[in-house]
Write a protein that holds these residues in place. Sequence first.
Motif, PDB file in Angstrom:
ATOM      1  N   LYS A  20      -1.218  19.715  -9.542  1.00  0.00           N
ATOM      2  CA  LYS A  20      -0.153  20.358  -8.747  1.00  0.00           C
ATOM      3  C   LYS A  20       0.319  21.643  -9.445  1.00  0.00           C
ATOM      4  O   LYS A  20       0.650  22.632  -8.823  1.00  0.00           O
ATOM      5  CB  LYS A  20       1.023  19.405  -8.552  1.00  0.00           C
ATOM      6  CG  LYS A  20       0.712  18.277  -7.581  1.00  0.00           C
ATOM      7  CD  LYS A  20       1.922  17.406  -7.360  1.00  0.00           C
ATOM      8  CE  LYS A  20       1.593  16.242  -6.445  1.00  0.00           C
ATOM      9  NZ  LYS A  20       2.734  15.349  -6.237  1.00  0.00           N
ATOM     10  N   SER A  32      -0.419   0.839  -5.909  1.00  0.00           N
ATOM     11  CA  SER A  32      -1.691   0.779  -6.626  1.00  0.00           C
ATOM     12  C   SER A  32      -1.988   2.060  -7.404  1.00  0.00           C
ATOM     13  O   SER A  32      -3.036   2.164  -8.039  1.00  0.00           O
ATOM     14  CB  SER A  32      -2.829   0.505  -5.642  1.00  0.00           C
ATOM     15  OG  SER A  32      -2.890   1.578  -4.713  1.00  0.00           O
ATOM     16  N   SER A  36      -3.152  -0.065   0.088  1.00  0.00           N
ATOM     17  CA  SER A  36      -4.205  -0.211   1.106  1.00  0.00           C
ATOM     18  C   SER A  36      -4.919  -1.551   0.912  1.00  0.00           C
ATOM     19  O   SER A  36      -4.799  -2.198  -0.137  1.00  0.00           O
ATOM     20  CB  SER A  36      -5.205   0.937   0.989  1.00  0.00           C
ATOM     21  OG  SER A  36      -5.836   0.884  -0.275  1.00  0.00           O
ATOM     22  N   TYR A  78      -0.636  -1.584   4.004  1.00  0.00           N
ATOM     23  CA  TYR A  78      -0.199  -0.617   5.022  1.00  0.00           C
ATOM     24  C   TYR A  78      -1.280  -0.301   6.042  1.00  0.00           C
ATOM     25  O   TYR A  78      -1.032   0.368   7.038  1.00  0.00           O
ATOM     26  CB  TYR A  78       0.341   0.669   4.378  1.00  0.00           C
ATOM     27  CG  TYR A  78      -0.678   1.549   3.680  1.00  0.00           C
ATOM     28  CD1 TYR A  78      -1.486   2.423   4.396  1.00  0.00           C
ATOM     29  CD2 TYR A  78      -0.799   1.532   2.299  1.00  0.00           C
ATOM     30  CE1 TYR A  78      -2.397   3.255   3.758  1.00  0.00           C
ATOM     31  CE2 TYR A  78      -1.704   2.346   1.650  1.00  0.00           C
ATOM     32  CZ  TYR A  78      -2.505   3.205   2.382  1.00  0.00           C
ATOM     33  OH  TYR A  78      -3.411   4.023   1.739  1.00  0.00           O
ATOM     34  N   TYR A 112       6.800   7.740   4.341  1.00  0.00           N
ATOM     35  CA  TYR A 112       7.809   6.680   4.499  1.00  0.00           C
ATOM     36  C   TYR A 112       9.182   7.349   4.502  1.00  0.00           C
ATOM     37  O   TYR A 112       9.724   7.686   3.436  1.00  0.00           O
ATOM     38  CB  TYR A 112       7.696   5.650   3.368  1.00  0.00           C
ATOM     39  CG  TYR A 112       6.347   4.967   3.326  1.00  0.00           C
ATOM     40  CD1 TYR A 112       5.915   4.185   4.392  1.00  0.00           C
ATOM     41  CD2 TYR A 112       5.491   5.110   2.236  1.00  0.00           C
ATOM     42  CE1 TYR A 112       4.662   3.577   4.370  1.00  0.00           C
ATOM     43  CE2 TYR A 112       4.253   4.501   2.194  1.00  0.00           C
ATOM     44  CZ  TYR A 112       3.835   3.740   3.274  1.00  0.00           C
ATOM     45  OH  TYR A 112       2.607   3.139   3.263  1.00  0.00           O
TER      46      TYR A 112
HETATM   47  N1  NAP Z   1       8.847  12.806 -10.550  1.00  0.00           N
HETATM   48  C1  NAP Z   1       8.041  12.605 -11.569  1.00  0.00           C
HETATM   49  O1  NAP Z   1       8.414  12.807 -12.731  1.00  0.00           O
HETATM   50  C2  NAP Z   1       6.649  12.093 -11.282  1.00  0.00           C
HETATM   51  C3  NAP Z   1       5.993  11.390 -12.286  1.00  0.00           C
HETATM   52  C4  NAP Z   1       4.742  10.854 -11.991  1.00  0.00           C
HETATM   53  C5  NAP Z   1       4.155  11.069 -10.734  1.00  0.00           C
HETATM   54  N2  NAP Z   1       4.810  11.804  -9.812  1.00  0.00           N
HETATM   55  C6  NAP Z   1       4.230  11.986  -8.465  1.00  0.00           C
HETATM   56  O2  NAP Z   1       4.139  10.692  -7.855  1.00  0.00           O
HETATM   57  C7  NAP Z   1       2.979  10.598  -7.038  1.00  0.00           C
HETATM   58  C8  NAP Z   1       2.179   9.363  -7.440  1.00  0.00           C
HETATM   59  O3  NAP Z   1       1.683   9.560  -8.747  1.00  0.00           O
HETATM   60  P1  NAP Z   1       0.576   8.564  -9.335  1.00  0.00           P
HETATM   61  O4  NAP Z   1       0.275   8.995 -10.716  1.00  0.00           O
HETATM   62  O5  NAP Z   1       0.965   7.155  -9.079  1.00  0.00           O
HETATM   63  O6  NAP Z   1      -0.669   8.952  -8.373  1.00  0.00           O
HETATM   64  P2  NAP Z   1      -2.076   8.252  -8.207  1.00  0.00           P
HETATM   65  O7  NAP Z   1      -2.392   7.419  -9.401  1.00  0.00           O
HETATM   66  O8  NAP Z   1      -3.019   9.326  -7.777  1.00  0.00           O
HETATM   67  O9  NAP Z   1      -1.873   7.214  -7.010  1.00  0.00           O
HETATM   68  C9  NAP Z   1      -1.719   7.593  -5.708  1.00  0.00           C
HETATM   69  C10 NAP Z   1      -1.691   6.287  -4.905  1.00  0.00           C
HETATM   70  O10 NAP Z   1      -1.074   6.515  -3.656  1.00  0.00           O
HETATM   71  C11 NAP Z   1      -1.479   5.445  -2.853  1.00  0.00           C
HETATM   72  N3  NAP Z   1      -1.230   5.752  -1.449  1.00  0.00           N
HETATM   73  C12 NAP Z   1      -1.747   6.759  -0.705  1.00  0.00           C
HETATM   74  N4  NAP Z   1      -1.231   6.678   0.550  1.00  0.00           N
HETATM   75  C13 NAP Z   1      -0.408   5.606   0.576  1.00  0.00           C
HETATM   76  C14 NAP Z   1       0.419   5.014   1.576  1.00  0.00           C
HETATM   77  N5  NAP Z   1       0.475   5.502   2.824  1.00  0.00           N
HETATM   78  N6  NAP Z   1       1.152   3.923   1.246  1.00  0.00           N
HETATM   79  C15 NAP Z   1       1.123   3.404   0.001  1.00  0.00           C
HETATM   80  N7  NAP Z   1       0.343   3.911  -0.993  1.00  0.00           N
HETATM   81  C16 NAP Z   1      -0.390   5.010  -0.697  1.00  0.00           C
HETATM   82  C17 NAP Z   1      -2.963   5.256  -3.157  1.00  0.00           C
HETATM   83  O11 NAP Z   1      -3.253   3.868  -3.101  1.00  0.00           O
HETATM   84  P3  NAP Z   1      -4.056   3.179  -1.882  1.00  0.00           P
HETATM   85  O12 NAP Z   1      -5.494   3.608  -2.017  1.00  0.00           O
HETATM   86  O13 NAP Z   1      -3.850   1.725  -2.105  1.00  0.00           O
HETATM   87  O14 NAP Z   1      -3.469   3.742  -0.641  1.00  0.00           O
HETATM   88  C18 NAP Z   1      -3.056   5.736  -4.628  1.00  0.00           C
HETATM   89  O15 NAP Z   1      -3.289   4.649  -5.491  1.00  0.00           O
HETATM   90  C19 NAP Z   1       2.236  11.928  -7.203  1.00  0.00           C
HETATM   91  O16 NAP Z   1       2.579  12.767  -6.129  1.00  0.00           O
HETATM   92  C20 NAP Z   1       2.802  12.502  -8.503  1.00  0.00           C
HETATM   93  O17 NAP Z   1       2.745  13.903  -8.573  1.00  0.00           O
HETATM   94  C21 NAP Z   1       6.048  12.332 -10.054  1.00  0.00           C
END
Ligand code: NAP
Length: 336
Positions: A43, A178, A201, A218, A245
């Motif tokens: 990002k 996940s 998923s 979902y 959501y």
């Molecule tokens: N604010 C902060 O400090 C901070 C810190 C860390 C991360 N973040 C942000 O948080 C987000 C998640 O980070 P991450 O490291 O966990 O990413 P990640 O490891 O890439 O995981 C993304 C997950 O989203 C799930 N997903 C996609 N569509 C979905 C839906 N409709 N419903 C439920 N799950 C869904 C996918 O699982 P399925 O295949 O099971 O759908 C996938 O496992 C990113 O945008 C990241 O930039 C922010």
Amino acid sequence: MHVATSASGDVPLELIELPARPLRPREVRVRVRAIGVNPVDWKMRSGGPLRLAHRLLGPSGPLVVGVDFAGEIVEIGAQSGDLAVGARVVGGTNFARGQRGSYADEVIVQSDQCAILPAEVSFDDAACLPVPYVTAARALREIGRIGHIGHIDHIDHIGPIDPIDPERNAKVLILGASGGVGLAGIQLARALGAEVFGVCSTANVALVERMGATAIDYRKADALDTARAHAPFDFILHAVGTATYALPRCRALLAPRGRVGLVVVRPADYPSLLFRPSVHAVLGKPTRAHLEPLVAMLAAGELSCLIEERFPLADAEKAHVRSKSGKVVGKLLLIP
Ligand SMILES: NC(=O)c1ccc[n+]([C@@H]2O[C@H](COP(=O)([O-])OP(=O)(O)OC[C@H]3O[C@@H](n4cnc5c(N)ncnc54)[C@H](OP(=O)(O)O)[C@@H]3O)[C@@H](O)[C@H]2O)c1
């Protein structure tokens, strides 16, 4: 060697040599052994507020990508406390302190940004911790106020919390269960005594259940409709984004003093963040104080890190393509 980009957008990452600089007081130089890939890494490459913040606060020169790292200290500056050359550490870089990112064979950070690793914790497992686990821990504790009834208090360094209801276990809903943050959230919330429901998923239902949550698929039905049967929730860890959501639907699932922690914040969320006391933004900046209890839990076998794939540092671009797919299960690592 550093992985960097000089431009914004879809410009490929380059492997470049940047001059080393002498350490300042309270800084340590770390030989990096493993790097955890997070969505923020790619990002940051595109334009937008993160890149702007980096331009204003970060170091000059090309953007060296990445935050999370594990490795060993090879040099210490003056006043770097109990850290010594040879110590194995985990930490996160911070561009707001003028630091380059972690996609490199060496990083310089301040001593309050890295925690010491015991011998039984591998560099690979440690590199999974910083951003996802600190994000989930801070969300659950500082925003959710979870973990007040005598369960494991390892992540209690945060200090006194105002418990939601000292008489009962908390109920937590994780959207994006996940992903890196979600899997961390499930394990930490369970360790803190909460009952956990995780939206994912179909392919990840078994994994989410193995980690200790009741999975909500979902793909089978509207996830928030399904979650309503288990409401009210004391805390919703929202790691997907409110375009998917919507906040009003999430807020409708909350217990009277419940809260939503937004891990992904969009400009459309600003009014809710300002005017809805139940809606909070989550910030997962890794510090030594946040990492130490998590390292202790990892060493005690209370957390498990799931690594999907390891890439050589030179293949960071491939790791970003995979991370952008949104389908990573567990963590991606880069190995210098
Ligand atoms: N604010 C902060 O400090 C901070 C810190 C860390 C991360 N973040 C942000 O948080 C987000 C998640 O980070 P991450 O490291 O966990 O990413 P990640 O490891 O890439 O995981 C993304 C997950 O989203 C799930 N997903 C996609 N569509 C979905 C839906 N409709 N419903 C439920 N799950 C869904 C996918 O699982 P399925 O295949 O099971 O759908 C996938 O496992 C990113 O945008 C990241 O930039 C922010």
